[in-house]
Structure formats: C-alpha cells, structure tokens
Design a protein around this motif. Structure first.
Motif, mmCIF file in Angstrom:
data_model
loop_
_atom_site.group_PDB
_atom_site.id
_atom_site.type_symbol
_atom_site.label_atom_id
_atom_site.label_comp_id
_atom_site.label_asym_id
_atom_site.label_seq_id
_atom_site.Cartn_x
_atom_site.Cartn_y
_atom_site.Cartn_z
ATOM 1 N N LEU A 121 0.829 -1.199 0.000
ATOM 2 C CA LEU A 121 0.000 0.000 0.000
ATOM 3 C C LEU A 121 0.864 1.250 0.000
ATOM 4 N N GLY A 122 0.287 2.313 -0.553
ATOM 5 C CA GLY A 122 0.987 3.587 -0.661
ATOM 6 C C GLY A 122 0.699 4.215 -2.001
ATOM 7 N N LYS A 123 1.623 4.994 -2.495
ATOM 8 C CA LYS A 123 1.519 5.566 -3.828
ATOM 9 C C LYS A 123 2.158 4.593 -4.802
ATOM 10 N N ALA B 171 -0.635 6.609 -8.380
ATOM 11 C CA ALA B 171 -1.582 7.173 -7.417
ATOM 12 C C ALA B 171 -1.710 6.241 -6.223
ATOM 13 N N THR B 172 -2.381 6.707 -5.204
ATOM 14 C CA THR B 172 -2.577 5.921 -3.988
ATOM 15 C C THR B 172 -3.361 4.646 -4.294
ATOM 16 N N GLY B 173 -2.914 3.544 -3.709
ATOM 17 C CA GLY B 173 -3.599 2.282 -3.946
ATOM 18 C C GLY B 173 -3.198 1.228 -2.946
ATOM 19 N N ILE B 174 -3.825 0.064 -3.075
ATOM 20 C CA ILE B 174 -3.521 -1.082 -2.223
ATOM 21 C C ILE B 174 -3.605 -2.340 -3.069
ATOM 22 N N LEU C 70 0.918 14.045 -6.553
ATOM 23 C CA LEU C 70 0.020 14.236 -5.417
ATOM 24 C C LEU C 70 0.103 13.088 -4.421
ATOM 25 N N GLY C 71 -0.417 13.340 -3.238
ATOM 26 C CA GLY C 71 -0.542 12.331 -2.202
ATOM 27 C C GLY C 71 -1.899 11.663 -2.244
ATOM 28 N N PRO C 72 -2.423 11.222 -1.081
ATOM 29 C CA PRO C 72 -3.661 10.437 -1.059
ATOM 30 C C PRO C 72 -4.951 11.246 -1.008
ATOM 31 N N ALA C 73 -4.892 12.575 -1.165
ATOM 32 C CA ALA C 73 -6.090 13.400 -0.963
ATOM 33 C C ALA C 73 -7.237 12.963 -1.865
ATOM 34 N N THR C 74 -6.977 12.706 -3.145
ATOM 35 C CA THR C 74 -8.054 12.343 -4.058
ATOM 36 C C THR C 74 -8.507 10.895 -3.885
ATOM 37 N N PHE C 75 -7.730 10.090 -3.180
ATOM 38 C CA PHE C 75 -8.158 8.720 -2.887
ATOM 39 C C PHE C 75 -9.317 8.738 -1.891
ATOM 40 N N PHE C 76 -9.240 9.644 -0.932
ATOM 41 C CA PHE C 76 -10.256 9.721 0.121
ATOM 42 C C PHE C 76 -11.355 10.742 -0.167
#
Length: 348
Positions: free
Chosen positions: A93-95, A132-135, A165-171
């Motif tokens: 998990l992460g970017k 992008a952020t994922g798992i 970018l970081g995880p902002a758009t993931f959440f």
C-alpha cells in the motif's frame, strides 16, 4: 538513466530530430534489518523526465517510445510491502504504479514501444507518469502461480495529474476507483522444458464516462492477457542463443474506450553471436482498433518495429530502433510515419 534521440524520417506531423531523457531512482529499505520487521520493506521511486515528447511529432496514439511524456520531476512511488505465511501472502500500500504488479508481459522482445508494458486498451490504468494511492493484495502459493488484486485512486480519469500528489483524491473528490485483478503462471527452463509464462486479467473503473453522442455511462471495464515463451535455447557452450516470443491481447468497452481491441506480437533472439553473447535482436508489432462509437479516430493504428541491443558491458547498452506506424492517431490527414530512435541505457 535513459537517453534517447528520435528522428521522424517520413510522414507523421513533422520531420524533426529531437531528444528526451529519463533519470529513474529506485530505493528499497529492508525493514527486517532496520527495525526487525520480518519480510517487510519500503520502496521509493523518483524520476525526472526532460526534453521533447517525440509522439508530438508523429501523432501516434500508442506512444512509440515507452517513456514519452511532458517534462516532469516527481516522487512517483512510496509504498510499504509486507509478506506473510512464509512469503505466500502480501499486502502492498501507498503511492503505486499499477504496472509494477499488473498487465506487464514476462518478456519476448527488445522493443522500446509502450505497448510492451501493458495493453493500450487499459486506458484507465494508474501508471507512469501518474501513479496514485492504492492497495494491492497478492497470493503466491508456489514459485509458479500468482494471484493479485488491486484498488487505486481513479482521479486521473477526471483530469487530475496524480503523479505529484498524495492520497487526498483517494479519500475525497473526484469520485472513482480503478480495480484490477490478475492470475499468472510462470514455468522455468528444465531438462525438457523451455521457460515462459502466461497471465490473464480483468479491470474496471467506477467513474462516469461519456460516449461520442454525449450520453453518460457509469463505469467501464475490460480484459487482457499475454503469453511469452522460449522457442529454443542453445546448450551451454553451443552457439545459437535463445529465441522467444510474446503474444498480447486486450479488449475494452467500445462505447467509451479510445481503443476497443489490441494485438501485440513480439520476437527476441539473444546470444546468437558468440563474440557478443549479451546482444539481442527483436521484432514487435502492436495494433489497436479505434472505438468509433466513443469518437476516437477511425480504423487501426499499427506499429511495426525492428530493434537491437548492443550490450557493451554491464549497465551500458545502445539500442537502435526503427518503427513504421500506420494511420497515426486514427487521423486520415496524418501520413504513415517512419521513425528512427537511438537509446542509451545506463544503470548503476
């Protein structure tokens, strides 16, 4: 580090000589040594892309050079990976760049064409230059079989450049996720067996998409598969080298996908010259059919490629490459293109 010069010899949008470069830094930190966490590590990747995007001179859809993009500098991946059960289960998990875990054929070519990395039908894939952020969850019951599933931030389909970018758009907004799953099997060379592998996968994206008529469709999906296989392998001390091939297939939703089908064929012959045992010769074909219902071009774009690797020493290779691209971008106003590239690979 990769440096590449490109020349459009004929056709395309314009006949230019240009250059571009990729500096790619990868680091891995073993947390068992650092903090005593067994079977765990942290990975970091950063890259800098400079120079001219050569596809802007050709007008091709597929990107004949696999790292073509606009200039950028970013930390692309930062992730934590943990293995369990004698390294048969894992969580990552992460970017992330989804192509690190999905849709990448095992081998079979020396191509620099982007189609050798993943099928162009997976147009929603979270991949270079916009990880992008994922798992990801994976299961490898033995050394031959693997099963992986992943969930990623799908904001790129809303025009968000997630690479920096970081995880902002993931959440949060914009809504939409990219899901993918794949099963694969590898077989290794033995006394009476040649090495190879195969994988099949499916993907879906949950965002809203528009077709050529302005109608909105919720979600889209597709399928892909590949097989790579050695055809021959010379015994130790004998001449002849190793030959291998690659077959790729991809299918996508013709109502919204830019291309609804993809066929890739590759051939590689390595070690055929005893004086230069690490050199390799390759052929590759990548053909995509444009989705008329989705309003993307007409007909098919096909790239025919002839490539070679001069491996001068460990970490240094020169790779001349010639490609003929028919119907670039599906635009009948653009002539078929003949493109020569010279790539220099340096690794440390």
């Amino acid at each position: 580090m990769t440096f590449e010069a490109n020349r459009v010899l004929a056709g395309g949008l314009r006949q230019h000589t240009t250059a571009h470069s990729l500096v790619d830094l990868n680091m891995s930190f073993d947390l068992e040594r650092i903090a005593g966490w067994k079977d765990a590590h942290v990975g970091v990747e950063a890259y800098v892309v400079g120079g001219h995007n050569p596809s802007e001179d050709v007008g091709d859809f597929q990107s004949f050079s696999d790292f073509s993009c606009d200039e950028l500098a970013q930390v692309a991946q930062v992730f934590y990976e943990q293995w369990f059960g004698e390294r048969s289960w894992r969580i990552k998990l992460g970017k992330l760049d989804a192509n690190s875990d999905f849709a990448a054929p095992g081998g079979g070519t020396e191509s620099i064409h982007s189609g050798t990395y993943y099928s162009p039908t997976i147009f929603t894939m979270v991949v270079y230059p916009n990880p992008a952020t994922g798992i990801v969850a994976g299961w490898a019951p033995d050394e031959n079989w693997s099963l992986n599933v992943g969930m990623y931030d799908g904001a790129t389909m809303a025009g968000v450049e997630t690479g920096g970018l970081g995880p902002a758009t993931f959440f949060g907004e914009p809504e939409g996720f990219f899901y993918i799953g794949e099963v694969g099997r590898r077989w290794t060379a033995g006394a009476h067996e040649l090495a190879g592998g195969a994988s099949v996968g499916a993907w879906t994206h949950t965002a809203d998409f528009s077709d050529a008529f302005g109608a909105t469709k919720q979600g889209t999906s597709g399928f892909y598969g590949s097989i790579d296989q050695e055809f021959s392998r010379a015994a130790e001390g004998e001449s002849g080298g190793t030959t291998s091939g690659l077959l790729q297939l991809g299918l996508a939703d013709e109502e919204v996908a830019p291309v609804d089908s993809h066929l890739g064929l590759g051939f590689r012959w390595a070690g055929f010259w005893n004086a230069r045992p690490d050199d390799a010769f390759g052929l590759y074909l990548s053909s995509v059919h444009f989705s008329r219902d989705a309003g993307f071009g007409t007909g098919s774009e096909t790239a025919y490629e002839l490539c070679y690797r001069f491996q001068f020493c460990e970490g240094f290779a020169l790779r001349p490459d010639l490609q003929f691209i028919t119907n670039p971008g599906g635009d009948p106003a653009v002539d078929d293109a003949l493109v020569f590239s010279l790539r220099c690979d340096l690794s440390f």
